[in-house]
Scaffold this motif. Structure first.
Motif, short mmCIF file in Angstrom:
data_model
loop_
_atom_site.label_atom_id
_atom_site.label_comp_id
_atom_site.label_asym_id
_atom_site.label_seq_id
_atom_site.Cartn_x
_atom_site.Cartn_y
_atom_site.Cartn_z
N ASN A 52 0.83 -1.24 0.03
CA ASN A 52 0.21 -0.01 -0.13
C ASN A 52 0.73 1.31 -0.08
O ASN A 52 0.42 2.30 -0.66
N ASP A 53 1.90 1.23 0.51
CA ASP A 53 3.04 2.42 0.72
C ASP A 53 3.53 2.57 -0.70
O ASP A 53 3.49 3.89 -1.23
N VAL A 54 3.87 1.56 -1.45
CA VAL A 54 4.43 1.71 -2.86
C VAL A 54 3.11 2.21 -3.70
O VAL A 54 3.29 3.28 -4.51
N ARG A 55 2.17 1.74 -3.75
CA ARG A 55 1.03 1.96 -4.45
C ARG A 55 0.59 3.53 -4.24
O ARG A 55 -0.03 4.16 -5.10
N SER A 56 0.54 3.83 -2.97
CA SER A 56 0.08 5.32 -2.61
C SER A 56 1.04 6.22 -3.08
O SER A 56 0.76 7.50 -2.92
N GLY A 57 2.38 5.74 -3.22
CA GLY A 57 3.49 6.70 -3.68
C GLY A 57 4.15 7.34 -2.30
O GLY A 57 4.99 8.34 -2.59
N SER A 58 3.73 6.85 -1.11
CA SER A 58 4.46 7.23 0.17
C SER A 58 5.89 6.88 0.09
O SER A 58 6.51 7.28 1.24
N VAL A 59 6.13 5.74 -0.62
CA VAL A 59 7.77 5.33 -0.56
C VAL A 59 8.27 5.11 -1.84
O VAL A 59 7.39 5.14 -2.80
N GLN A 60 9.36 5.47 -2.18
CA GLN A 60 9.89 5.25 -3.48
C GLN A 60 10.78 4.12 -3.73
O GLN A 60 11.45 3.66 -2.79
N THR A 61 10.39 3.55 -4.60
CA THR A 61 11.03 1.96 -4.68
C THR A 61 12.56 2.02 -5.60
O THR A 61 12.61 3.32 -6.18
N ILE A 62 13.55 1.39 -5.19
CA ILE A 62 14.81 1.44 -6.05
C ILE A 62 14.99 -0.06 -6.75
O ILE A 62 14.30 -1.01 -6.22
N PRO A 63 15.75 -0.17 -7.70
CA PRO A 63 15.89 -1.20 -8.45
C PRO A 63 16.50 -2.44 -7.52
O PRO A 63 17.43 -1.75 -6.67
N GLY A 64 16.46 -3.62 -7.46
CA GLY A 64 17.11 -4.50 -6.60
C GLY A 64 18.43 -4.48 -6.82
O GLY A 64 19.32 -4.55 -5.67
N ASP A 65 19.17 -4.45 -7.74
CA ASP A 65 20.57 -4.21 -8.12
C ASP A 65 21.27 -3.11 -7.28
O ASP A 65 22.20 -3.31 -6.57
#
Length: 76
Positions: A52-65
């Protein structure tokens, strides 16, 4: 032959990652089912919260590498 827990862990860590994952699953399955159910519920709730945090944009993801690279720099 009686091995210590440390010896068993050392041998297990020398296995290929797929074998370690299978071993981890088997060990987790051997735990007390009541505790396992509670732990499973906690992990599901945590996974849903993170999703839900990812979908809402409240956290920013980074590539696994990139994430692995950061971790490796933290623990040289």
């Amino acid at each position: 032959m009686n091995l210590t827990v440390e010896q068993i862990a050392e041998e297990a860590l020398a296995l290929p990652s797929e074998a370690r994952a299978l071993l981890a699953d088997r060990l987790a399955e051997s735990l007390d089912p009541l505790e396992d159910g509670y732990a499973h519920e906690l992990w599901v709730n945590e996974a849903l919260r993170r999703r839900n945090d990812v979908r809402s944009g409240s956290v920013q993801t980074i590539p696994g590498d990139e994430a692995l690279s950061r971790i490796r720099r933290m623990f040289p």
